[in-house]
Design a protein around this motif. Structure first.
Motif, short mmCIF file in Angstrom:
data_model
loop_
_atom_site.label_atom_id
_atom_site.label_comp_id
_atom_site.label_asym_id
_atom_site.label_seq_id
_atom_site.Cartn_x
_atom_site.Cartn_y
_atom_site.Cartn_z
N TRP A 64 -29.11 -88.39 -7.85
CA TRP A 64 -30.02 -88.50 -9.00
C TRP A 64 -29.47 -87.64 -10.12
CZ3 TRP A 64 -35.39 -85.68 -9.28
CH2 TRP A 64 -35.99 -85.97 -10.51
N LEU A 65 -29.21 -88.24 -11.28
CA LEU A 65 -28.61 -87.52 -12.39
C LEU A 65 -29.38 -87.78 -13.67
CD1 LEU A 65 -26.15 -88.43 -10.37
CD2 LEU A 65 -24.71 -87.63 -12.22
N ASP A 66 -29.56 -86.73 -14.47
CA ASP A 66 -30.11 -86.87 -15.82
C ASP A 66 -28.91 -86.97 -16.77
OD1 ASP A 66 -31.21 -86.64 -18.34
OD2 ASP A 66 -32.69 -85.15 -17.74
N VAL A 67 -28.61 -88.18 -17.22
CA VAL A 67 -27.42 -88.41 -18.03
C VAL A 67 -27.56 -87.76 -19.40
CG1 VAL A 67 -25.91 -90.17 -19.00
CG2 VAL A 67 -26.97 -90.54 -16.78
N ALA A 68 -28.77 -87.76 -19.96
CA ALA A 68 -28.96 -87.14 -21.27
C ALA A 68 -28.65 -85.64 -21.22
CB ALA A 68 -30.39 -87.37 -21.75
N GLU A 69 -29.05 -84.99 -20.15
CA GLU A 69 -28.76 -83.56 -20.00
C GLU A 69 -27.26 -83.33 -19.93
OE1 GLU A 69 -29.34 -80.12 -16.59
OE2 GLU A 69 -30.79 -81.76 -16.72
N ALA A 71 -24.98 -85.34 -21.15
CA ALA A 71 -24.42 -85.64 -22.47
C ALA A 71 -24.56 -84.44 -23.39
CB ALA A 71 -25.11 -86.86 -23.07
N GLY A 72 -25.66 -83.70 -23.26
CA GLY A 72 -25.85 -82.50 -24.06
C GLY A 72 -24.84 -81.42 -23.75
N ASN A 246 -32.23 -91.60 -18.21
CA ASN A 246 -31.93 -91.43 -19.64
C ASN A 246 -30.49 -91.84 -19.98
OD1 ASN A 246 -34.54 -90.25 -20.16
ND2 ASN A 246 -33.77 -88.34 -19.27
N VAL A 247 -30.19 -93.12 -19.82
CA VAL A 247 -28.84 -93.60 -20.12
C VAL A 247 -28.72 -94.14 -21.55
CG1 VAL A 247 -28.39 -94.19 -17.71
CG2 VAL A 247 -29.33 -95.93 -19.24
N ASP A 248 -29.76 -93.98 -22.37
CA ASP A 248 -29.71 -94.50 -23.74
C ASP A 248 -29.01 -93.50 -24.66
OD1 ASP A 248 -31.93 -93.01 -23.00
OD2 ASP A 248 -33.20 -93.82 -24.57
N ASN A 249 -27.74 -93.27 -24.37
CA ASN A 249 -26.86 -92.43 -25.16
C ASN A 249 -25.44 -92.90 -24.89
OD1 ASN A 249 -25.97 -90.89 -22.65
ND2 ASN A 249 -28.16 -90.37 -22.72
N ARG A 250 -24.49 -92.36 -25.62
CA ARG A 250 -23.12 -92.86 -25.50
C ARG A 250 -22.58 -92.65 -24.08
NH1 ARG A 250 -17.96 -91.38 -29.45
NH2 ARG A 250 -16.44 -92.71 -28.35
N LEU A 251 -22.84 -91.49 -23.51
CA LEU A 251 -22.36 -91.23 -22.15
C LEU A 251 -22.96 -92.23 -21.17
CD1 LEU A 251 -20.81 -89.53 -20.10
CD2 LEU A 251 -22.78 -87.97 -20.01
N GLY A 252 -24.26 -92.46 -21.29
CA GLY A 252 -24.91 -93.41 -20.39
C GLY A 252 -24.37 -94.82 -20.54
N GLY A 277 -35.06 -95.11 -22.62
CA GLY A 277 -36.21 -95.16 -23.51
C GLY A 277 -35.98 -96.03 -24.72
N SER A 278 -34.79 -96.57 -24.85
CA SER A 278 -34.47 -97.52 -25.91
C SER A 278 -33.43 -98.49 -25.37
CB SER A 278 -33.93 -96.80 -27.16
OG SER A 278 -32.75 -96.08 -26.85
N TYR A 279 -33.33 -99.63 -26.02
CA TYR A 279 -32.40 -100.65 -25.52
C TYR A 279 -30.98 -100.19 -25.80
CZ TYR A 279 -31.22 -105.37 -24.01
OH TYR A 279 -30.75 -106.44 -23.30
#
Length: 660
Positions: A64-69, A71-72, A246-252, A277-279
């Motif tokens: 289980w990974l928080d991708v947004a974290e 990415a930060g 939270n994969v709605d970022n470039r890393l995700g 949280g976004s497409y």
């Protein structure tokens, strides 16, 4: 304390059942495992659902990974893949010795600094870092060569090294036999293997963007290939589970792309559930509607990817959470109705429409109120702008960064909250006169159902168009205005100047000018049929109530909702008021303050406000005025038969309490 609710709702159990169907091996071998992307706005319960699923899948190889974290922390896709490889072997009761030997070698080799070194020195540096005896290289080098040969976009340096590995295209049995018989060949193969890793390192750190992508894809395929080898001969075993939050970022987006590209036509034992949280950008722009029925049925987007949306809680689920709160409250005086639990669940659902985070925070705030306060007073305190909850909840539900007080878009959204849907605000002089950047930002926000938290049941006639914000979000935005009545007055003046009487009447009522709204509604009787007229009544009664109504006298003390009602209709005591207008005025006032009936009317506006009359005391007045409108001899109706059929039927909706 009330029970923990993640995993308890029907929607969470439906997602759980979907994941179980993917994890359990099917007959006749293992089918290919597509990635499931779970969409949900902020506060919809995505993270808590993944937390539940991680615990639910006890005994399953999982990560289980928080991708947004990550990415930060400026991590790269290979770092995420390494975290997956590190997490899966910690849980392996059925598949013993889950190892990622080839993948680990690739990751270690990519981390060796070789910039500026000659190829010979680079091979020595990589070999020293790996510190493996040559005997351990033989099968791994062949595996790496086979992976490299199957990846598209082969860099020239990698292709040259593969030419030094004549065994790459031969069968595994023959290759291993030849290697075992020839020490010279073993040495040559090991050296070429180091050359392959050096070439990958240079492509990753020194090559063009496409070459770096090749190295990343190579690492991902090594991960999948290792896992597939662990499951060889174990078609009966439960698959491995990866949860990406939270994969709605470039890393995700990059990680999802790698996983989709690496999972070829061959089957593999990896099940992936990602949340956003976004497409995510880069995916086909296919609208994802509401879930229909109790099952979670994600929509196939393309090969290897399914997308589903996480819906709001149902009324029944909010009722269950309200029951827990009532039990926790203990000796607090119950609501003054026969079924206090259903009343509380109904009231909270009317205010939050099942928005998960809003429901959770509202119920927790109700429990934290002064224990001597009646429940209806608690509800009013919780939603009072001075209470603090509204501001905290708004910050939690808006997209990150949008709650900044000086943001132009934030200020525009606050003022737009006085209209039922944001599309209406786009054509106000205020926004039309704004800069192009703000207009584009506002349009992007109001057309994205994941940002507006659009309450989507599949019935647009009830939910409104996609630009209609979630009723809770609209309430929170409007409560953040310094003077909502002043903004309504501006919208009213604009509507009157543009000769838009419907909009003018709506904002007049929201300003407390009941006579103006009632005059418009009364005049409409002579121009439209009964169905259209009642639809207009429904639209008007959804106008937000003034603070003097929702924050005034508590029901059960003094006059309750009758006090504001009588103040609004006081002018009807003057002589010369037309009898039909008097009835229409009282009907509009009562239905505006009263809550929506159990069988609500569809007006393209899901906004509700039970705080003006939380015990539906004005239902008797609404029912009586609907009867009076069609039965009084002094009232002139275009077609009394047609009107009587419609209005008497609607009157029946106000005979039963809405929480029953």
């Amino acid at each position: 304390m009330p029970r923990s609710w993640p995993g308890q709702s029907a929607r969470d159990r439906a997602v759980e059942a979907h994941m179980e169907s993917l994890l359990l091996p099917g007959p006749g071998g293992t089918p290919q495992r597509p990635i499931t992307l779970l969409l949900g706005p902020r506060g919809s319960g995505k993270t808590t659902l993944l937390e539940h699923l991680y615990g639910w899948a006890h005994g399953v190889p999982r990560a289980w990974l928080d991708v947004a974290e990550r990415a930060g922390r400026d991590e790269q896709p290979v770092d995420v893949l390494a975290a997956i490889a590190a997490g899966l072997p910690q849980h392996e009761p059925q598949v013993k010795k889950v190892q990622f030997r080839a993948f680990d070698i690739v990751v270690q080799a990519l981390a060796v600094p070789i910039r500026g070194l000659s190829d010979e020195a680079a091979r020595k540096a990589v070999g020293a870092e790996l510190a493996r005896p040559r005997s351990g290289w033989l099968s791994l080098v062949l595996q790496l060569a086979q992976i490299a040969a199957g990846v598209a976009g082969l860099p020239a340096a990698v292709g040259y090294v593969l030419q030094l590995l004549p065994l790459a295209e031969q069968s595994g049995v023959l290759a291993r036999t030849r290697l075992g018989l020839s020490p010279v060949l073993r040495g040559r193969t090991a050296g070429a293997g180091l050359g392959l890793l050096v070439a990958l390192n240079r492509a990753y750190h020194e090559g063009l963007p496409g070459q770096r992508g090749f190295a990343e894809q190579f690492a991902c395929r090594a991960l999948i290939d290792d896992l597939r080898r662990c499951y060889r001969g174990k078609d009966w075993a439960v698959r491995s589970l990866v949860l990406l939050d939270n994969v709605d970022n470039r890393l995700g987006r990059d990680v999802l792309r790698l996983l989709r590209e690496a999972r070829t036509s061959d089957t593999d034992p990896l099940v992936v559930l990602a949340t956003a949280g976004s497409y995510p950008q880069g995916l086909p722009a296919v609208p994802v509607g509401p879930q229909s029925g109790p099952a979670f049925t994600p929509q196939p987007i393309d090969e290897g990817l399914m997308v589903g949306r996480l819906p709001d809680l149902t009324r029944a689920e909010v009722d269950l959470q309200a029951r827990d709160i009532m039990e926790e409250a203990g000796a607090v005086p119950p609501p003054r109705v026969e079924n206090g639990t259903r009343w509380l669940g109904w009231a909270v659902y009317e205010l939050t429409r099942g928005q998960p985070e809003g429901t959770r925070q509202v119920l927790a705030a109700l429990l934290a109120c002064d224990r001597s306060l009646p429940w209806e007073v608690r509800l009013r305190q919780v939603f009072a702008p001075s209470g603090g909850l509204a501001a905290r909840l708004l910050e939690r539900l808006l997209p990150i960064g949008l709650d900044h007080q000086e943001s132009e878009l934030y200020q525009a959204l606050l003022r737009a909250s006085v209209v039922p849907d944001l599309a209406q605000a786009q054509v106000t002089p205020e926004l039309l006169g704004a800069g192009v950047a703000l207009q584009q930002s506002f349009n992007a926000f109001c057309t994205d159902p994941l940002r507006t938290l659009h309450h989507d049941t599949g019935d647009e006639a009830a939910d409104g168009p996609v630009e209609t914000p979630h009723p809770l979000l609209r309430r929170l935005l409007r409560s953040a205005l310094d003077d909502p009545a002043a903004v309504h007055a501006e919208r009213r003046a604009e509507a009157e100047g543009l000769d838009e009487p419907r909009a003018a009447a709506y904002h007049a009522l929201a300003c407390g000018d009941l006579p103006a709204a009632a005059t418009f509604l009364d005049g409409l009787i002579d121009r439209v049929g009964p169905h259209d007229w009642y639809a207009e009544l429904t639209r008007l009664r959804r106008a937000p109530l003034p603070a003097s109504v929702v924050g005034g006298e508590a029901p059960g003390t003094l006059t309750g909702p009758w006090g504001p009602f009588e103040r609004f209709v006081r002018h009807l005591g003057d002589e010369g008021v037309d009898p039909r207008l008097r009835t229409v005025t009282r009907l509009l006032a009562a239905s505006w303050i009263a809550p929506e009936p159990l069988e609500p009317d569809r007006a393209g506006d899901p906004y509700r406000d039970p705080l003006g009359d939380p015990y539906a005391e004005l239902y008797t007045e609404v029912n009586a005025r609907l009867h009076t409108l069609v039965t009084a001899d002094t009232h002139v109706l275009p077609d009394r038969v047609a009107w009587a059929s419609v209005l008497l039927n609607k009157a029946g909706h106000f005979r039963e309490m809405p929480w029953q």
